[in-house]
Structure formats: structure tokens, C-alpha cells
Design a protein around this motif. Structure first.
Motif, short mmCIF file in Angstrom:
data_model
loop_
_atom_site.label_atom_id
_atom_site.label_comp_id
_atom_site.label_asym_id
_atom_site.label_seq_id
_atom_site.Cartn_x
_atom_site.Cartn_y
_atom_site.Cartn_z
N UNK A 154 40.99 41.29 38.82
CA UNK A 154 42.58 40.59 38.66
C UNK A 154 43.35 41.42 37.54
N UNK A 155 44.14 41.47 37.73
CA UNK A 155 45.33 42.01 36.35
C UNK A 155 46.01 40.68 35.42
N UNK A 156 46.03 40.76 34.27
CA UNK A 156 47.10 39.76 33.65
C UNK A 156 47.67 40.14 32.57
N UNK A 157 48.49 39.75 31.94
CA UNK A 157 48.45 40.48 30.69
C UNK A 157 48.13 39.25 29.62
N UNK B 145 39.71 41.82 35.08
CA UNK B 145 38.44 41.06 34.89
C UNK B 145 37.70 41.31 36.42
N UNK B 146 36.59 42.15 36.26
CA UNK B 146 35.78 42.24 37.90
C UNK B 146 34.97 41.04 38.03
N UNK B 147 35.17 41.06 39.55
CA UNK B 147 34.57 39.92 40.22
C UNK B 147 32.80 40.54 40.28
N UNK B 148 31.85 39.60 39.66
CA UNK B 148 30.74 40.13 38.94
C UNK B 148 29.66 40.32 40.70
N UNK B 149 30.29 39.87 41.80
CA UNK B 149 29.94 39.26 43.48
C UNK B 149 29.91 41.20 43.64
N UNK B 150 31.23 41.20 43.55
CA UNK B 150 32.02 43.35 44.20
C UNK B 150 32.53 44.09 42.29
N UNK B 151 31.11 44.39 42.13
CA UNK B 151 31.71 45.15 40.64
C UNK B 151 32.10 46.34 40.82
N UNK C 66 33.40 43.82 32.31
CA UNK C 66 32.86 44.20 33.59
C UNK C 66 31.67 43.35 33.52
N UNK C 67 30.80 42.99 34.89
CA UNK C 67 29.44 42.76 34.44
C UNK C 67 28.36 43.05 33.60
N UNK D 160 34.43 35.43 35.02
CA UNK D 160 34.65 34.75 35.83
C UNK D 160 36.05 35.10 36.37
N UNK D 161 36.53 35.36 38.01
CA UNK D 161 37.94 35.54 37.92
C UNK D 161 38.88 33.65 37.69
#
Length: 646
Positions: free
Chosen positions: A541-544, A553-559, A594-595, A638-639
Motif C-alpha cells: 500500500x502507498x499513502x501520504x 507498507x508491505x504485507x507480511x504475508x507477501x513481503x 517491512x516485516x 498491518x495493511x
């Protein structure tokens, strides 16, 4: 105002803190625009969400109160907090805020719902101050008394009980709080009025009744209470129920205890009081408790277990033992914080759910319904031809909080009818059935999910109404897929440019780089409403962030895939990128979350880097060349978006 302290900040400052501890903090390091109402005075109630323990759900803690804070360059400052940490999880159903949008029942969503500071209503403030009790008085100013013995204190606590808007658990807490008061005729009168005209009659209220009768016999003992208790008409208020028989036992014990203390206490009401009771019996204040009335009470306070248990008692009395059993099973499971339904629940639903939903079943996908705490909570609507008019406005819709739409028919008349006052989430279908009706309504939606923009854009009038929508005032999350980068500015600057709205965009993978450019333009504009979150299906995910930096933010399950998608969007893998590399300078800073322990893992096979760590190092150099500093944070992230399944 209520504002949240993130888990990271709270644990960094007070990792070992527990309920009852006092955190002497004197500020809140934020200049968020939503806090501007504090410039006119007031208090800031700081809360944090604590993770589940022992199978229970997330907990909401009130960690400090800043009285009359003042704005400075780095945030808000006030005298050091003096009140102890309180667990206010049970109050979430009673709080409504100035906007009318309360807190979610699902405790895992508490943090997301409080990301933006919220303006409290007067009733919310009274509720919080009532929980703080003497602690609030001690911290409210120099020389304040901690004892609750003044006329104003007693009157305020009695008013909090008489006018209490919240669920039965919070009502019980308010009544039990009266135990701290000294003997006062006003308190005894208030307790007797509760016995004579009870707000809640379910068996789950027994703890409140035990406290009440103990107060009438001990701290608020009064000989005049004997006749009042003897004259209570339980048949009118509780009916022929097990709870009525239990109440008769409690009243009998209380009367015996008072007569032992006051042997000469009158046992018969004066003539004028008897006349008033006779008139009340002829013209009962309460409406007859039909099934529709009981269902309306459930829908009116959906987060409260009290009316549900009253409904269960009534269902058992009319011979529907299965419905009563389901309500009790699911209420108890919810209180334990367990998510998975039991075998007994599933068996009851397989056998009886269709019968319970028979009046609206003609427009429901078979077995799509889900029950929560005994009542239908989620359904998938398939509005078959000629059936919509038969089901619009039926009371069964009143407890539904989430619907998923289908590819046929027009569900608009159903989902925008006033009876669906608890509808919070609509999951759209590929074709935007019902969207036009929603856009032209003030339905109480908080989340509109799964909207596929290419289908909306095919209808010029519908697309124009969507981009410029000023309705749906309570919407907090708008989830869109398939949008093109050139549509970004229309979405960001149209009717959805409102504070408190989170717009989640799932762009096509091949357009992800274009969307990054649009986010950079959005950062350059200085706008912060709506809050934009770009998602990718491969785990990022990308945000301001609050300072206008890019927060990834990187998903822990798909790092590995998540790091790769961000690097790809930034143009890292292009030796001679055309068009030129992305201009990241509007962000100034890119934060990559990242995780832990993934830097040594391998990225996708076709990537030229050997490890995720090498990709991140390359990304650092790439960002520096593009005018932005990359900061890497390792942790259990977490996302934020909680994406729907498209």
C-alpha cells in the motif's frame, strides 16, 4: 475531542502501563486540522487500542486527559495528566460523537475508525467523565475535590442514569456507580423509579438489579421505599417471564430487609399515590411488546445485548425455543471474543434461518445470510423481477449492517429505505446496480466497497453524479478498482474531497507507476482530504503520511512481492526509463515499512537483485537520485485498507 495514540507511540512511552496507572504526559504531538475546535477550549481525551488477550477482542483504553490544551508549533500542550488509565471498551456502543457516527462494534476496526481526531458530543463527554468519576474531579483543576458529595455531583450522576443513551452494559455501570454516593433521598427515588419503570428487562441485567437492591437496602435505605416496592406491578413491566419471577424474589428480600430495619414502615401507599398508579394502569405508558416492537428495540441500539436478550425471552415464551437458543449462543460467543460459530449455531441456522427470514427471502441469495448475536447481519441481495416491492421496508432489514449486491435487478429501493438505518457496508457488483439510488440518498453508509469504475464511467450521467457526490454524509471508506490515472484528479478534487474519508484505490498493475505520479501531484498540492491509499494485489500500500511523505507498507504475508511492486512503481528496474524517472521530490521522504527478517529473502525470479535487501538498497539510491530520502522501518505492520475481495 478524542484522539488516538498509536500502539507504537504508547508502547514506546509506557510499555508496562496497565489500567489504573497514571501517565503524566502533557502534550499531543500533532497539528492535525481536525483538532482545531480545541482552540475554543475544552479537553482532549487520548485513547489507544490494545491488542487481544486470552481470546478477547481488542480493548479501548482512555490513557490520559489534557485539560484546556494550547496549540504550539509541535502540537498541543497542557498541564500534566492526572487521571488513571481506564478501559472504556464497553462504552463504544454508547458514544456517537458530534457527527453521529459512533465506533464500530468490531473491536479490530477501532484503530482505523479513530485515525482522524473526533469531536465528542456533550453526552459523550458526560459518559467519559462519569467513568472517570472522582479521578476526573481530581484532575480538572487546582483545588478540585475528589469526593462526590456535592449537590452538583449527585445531580450529575443521577442525570447520567436517567438520560443514559447507551447500551445495557454501560447503563449497568452507571447504576453501579451510584454505590459511591452517600445517603440521599434523591438517589433512593431514582432507584425506585428504575424498579417501577425499568428500561431493560432481560436476564443479562441481573448484575445491575443486584447492585440496585443492595443500595436500597444498605446505602440508600429509607422506610418509605417499603410501600413503593410492595406496589410494583411486575406483570405490567416484565410479563409472565422467568425474569419476572426472579424480580419478585429480589423485591421480597429487599422488603424483608427494610422491615427488619424499620418495623413501623408503612406498607401501603398514600391515597394520592394509589390514585396515580390506578391511572397509570388504565393508561399504560408502554406500548404492547409485539414482535415488531421488540425487533425495533434491537435495531435502535444494535450494539446492545439487552434488547436482544429480551427478544430471546419473548421468543421462548411464544414457543420458538430455537430462536432463543441461537440468540443466547451467539451473544455469549461474542462476549468471549470468539469469531468462529459453534456447531450448535450452524445446525440451528441450517434448520431455521430460512423460516426466520421468510418475509424477505425472495430477494436473497440462498444461504448468503449471516447472523450476529442472534439477528441477520449480512445478506446478498438478488432483486428478482416483481419481488422488490414485496420486501421494501420490512422490519427484518432493520438489523442488517452489510449487504453484497448482485448482477441483476435494482436493489436501490431496498438499500436506501429508512428501515435500513443500520446499513453500514455495501459491497458492489461489477455492474453498479443500486449506485444511482445511493448517490442520491443520505443512507448511513460508512463503507462503499468493490466499486468497479470502468462500468460506472460507461454511463456519463452516473459517472458525473459519482464524481460530484455530496450525499452519503457518514461515508468513511470508498473502495474503487479499475480507475485510470487520468481520472485521479477528478476523484481527488470532486465531491469526495471531504475530511475523514479514506479512498482506497486498486489500480491496474500496468498503471501503478502512473498512479504514483498522481499521488506525487496530490502531495504537491498540499491537500489531505480525502485520505488516499493505493493498493496492489501483490502485497503493498502507498499513502501520504501526516507530513506529506510517501508511506509504503508491505504485507507480511507477501513481503517479497510487496517490496518488488513498490520498486517497480518507482522505476527502479528500468535502465533507461521512458518517460524519465519518477519525480519523488514532492514527498521529500519515502518511508518503507517491512516485516522483520525479510531482507535476506529472494525477490521474484526475474528480478536482477539477489535478495530483498539488495532491492531496498537499490531503491534507496534511486530515491536519493530522484530527490527523496528513503527510510526503512522493520516491524509488525498491518495493511490499513482492509480490501474487499474483487
Amino acid at each position: 475531542m478524542m484522539a488516538i495514540v498509536s500502539r507504537k507511540v504508547f508502547e514506546g512511552a509506557a510499555r508496562a502501563a496497565a489500567v489504573g496507572d497514571v501517565l503524566p504526559n502533557d502534550g499531543y504531538r500533532s497539528t492535525h486540522r481536525a483538532l482545531e475546535p480545541l482552540t475554543a477550549g475544552g479537553s482532549m481525551y487520548l485513547v489507544t487500542v490494545r491488542p487481544p488477550r486470552d481470546g478477547s477482542g481488542h480493548r479501548l483504553w482512555l490513557v490520559s486527559v489534557l485539560r484546556e490544551p494550547r496549540l504550539a508549533a509541535d502540537g498541543w500542550h497542557a498541564a500534566a495528566n492526572q487521571v488513571p488509565i481506564k478501559d472504556i471498551t464497553e462504552l463504544r456502543g454508547a458514544m456517537r460523537f458530534a457527527s453521529g457516527n459512533g465506533l464500530p462494534e468490531d473491536t479490530s476496526r477501532l484503530g482505523m475508525s479513530l485515525q482522524t481526531p473526533r469531536v465528542l458530543s456533550d453526552a459523550d463527554v458526560a459518559l467519559l467523565e462519569g467513568v472517570l468519576g472522582a479521578d476526573a474531579s481530581a484532575g480538572s483543576g487546582a483545588g478540585a475535590s475528589s469526593a462526590i458529595d456535592t449537590n452538583d455531583d449527585v445531580a450529575a450522576m443521577l442525570a447520567a442514569v436517567a438520560e443514559h443513551p447507551g447500551p445495557s452494559a454501560a447503563y449497568t455501570q452507571a447504576v453501579c456507580a451510584l454505590e459511591r454516593l452517600p445517603r440521599d433521598a434523591r438517589v433512593a427515588e431514582a432507584l425506585l423509579e428504575i424498579v417501577e419503570a425499568p428500561r431493560y428487562t432481560a436476564q443479562s441485567m441481573k448484575p445491575m438489579w443486584r447492585s440496585l437492591f443492595e443500595q436500597l437496602v444498605e446505602s440508600q435505605a429509607d422506610p418509605r421505599s417499603v410501600a413503593r416496592l410492595i406496589a410494583v406491578d411486575l406483570a405490567r413491566t416484565f410479563g409472565a417471564t422467568n425474569m419476572s419471577r426472579w424480580m419478585a424474589e429480589q423485591i421480597g428480600e429487599a422488603v424483608s430487609a427494610l422491615l427488619e430495619r424499620y418495623p413501623s414502615a408503612p406498607r401501603v401507599l398514600p391515597p394520592d399515590a394509589l390514585a396515580a398508579r390506578a391511572a397509570a394502569a388504565v393508561r399504560p405508558e408502554r406500548e404492547p411488546q409485539t414482535e415488531d416492537h421488540l425487533l425495533a428495540a434491537v435495531a435502535e441500539t444494535l450494539d446492545d445485548d439487552g434488547p436482544r436478550l429480551v427478544y430471546a425471552d419473548a421468543a421462548a415464551e411464544r414457543g420458538d425455543a430455537a430462536r432463543a437458543e441461537l440468540i443466547h449462543l451467539q451473544v455469549e460467543r461474542a462476549r468471549r471474543g470468539e469469531q468462529a460459530p459453534s456447531d450448535a449455531e450452524e445446525k440451528l441456522l441450517r434448520k431455521h434461518a430460512k423460516r426466520w427470514l421468510e418475509p424477505i427471502a425472495s430477494v436473497l441469495i440462498k444461504d448468503s445470510w449471516e447472523f450476529e448475536r442472534g439477528f441477520v447481519d449480512h445478506v446478498q441481495i438478488y432483486p428478482r423481477k416483481g419481488k422488490v416491492a414485496e420486501v421494501v421496508g420490512h422490519p427484518l432489514w432493520s438489523t442488517v449492517r452489510s449487504v453484497r449486491l448482485s448482477e441483476a435487478g435494482d436493489p436501490g429501493p431496498i438499500i436506501t429505505h429508512p428501515v435500513m438505518r443500520n446499513l453500514q457496508v455495501v459491497h458492489m457488483w461489477t455492474y453498479p446496480r443500486g449506485l444511482a439510488a445511493l448517490l442520491d440518498s443520505d443512507a448511513p453508509l460508512r463503507e462503499l466497497r468493490g466499486l468497479y469504475l470502468p462500468k460506472v464511467a460507461r454511463d456519463e450521467a452516473l459517472y458525473g453524479a459519482f464524481v460530484g457526490c455530496k450525499r452519503l454524509p457518514q461515508l468513511e471508506l470508498l473502495e474503487i478498482s479499475g480507475a485510470r490515472p487520468e481520472q485521479a484528479r477528478e476523484l481527488f478534487g470532486g465531491g469526495w474531497a471531504r475530511p475523514g474519508l479514506q479512498m482506497v484505490l486498486d489500480p491496474p498493475f500496468y498503471d501503478f507507476k502512473g498512479w504514483w505520479r498522481e499521488l506525487a501531484a496530490y502531495a504537491r498540492s498540499g491537500a489531505r482530504a480525502p485520505q488516499i491509499i493505493f493498493t496492489s494485489r501483490d502485497g503493498s500500500e502507498i499513502e501520504l503520511d501526516e507530513q506529506g511523505g510517501a508511506l509504503c507498507t508491505v504485507d507480511p504475508e507477501q513481503a517479497g512481492d510487496g517490496i518488488h511492486s513498490i520498486a517497480l512503481a518507482c522505476g527502479l528496474y528500468e535502465d533507461n526509463p521512458q518517460p524519465p524517472p519518477l519525480d519523488l521530490s514532492p514527498f521529500g521522504r519515502v518511508v518503507l515499512r517491512i516485516p522483520p527478517g525479510v531482507m535476506k529473502d529472494k525477490p521474484p525470479a526475474w528480478v536482477k537483485y539477489k535478495t530483498n535487501g539488495a532491492v531496498v538498497e537499490g531503491l534507496k539510491k534511486h530515491c536519493a537520485a530522484a530527490g527523496a530520502e528513503l527510510e526503512v522501518r522493520e516491524g509488525s505492520w498491518s495493511l490499513r485498507a482492509g480490501r474487499d475481495e474483487w
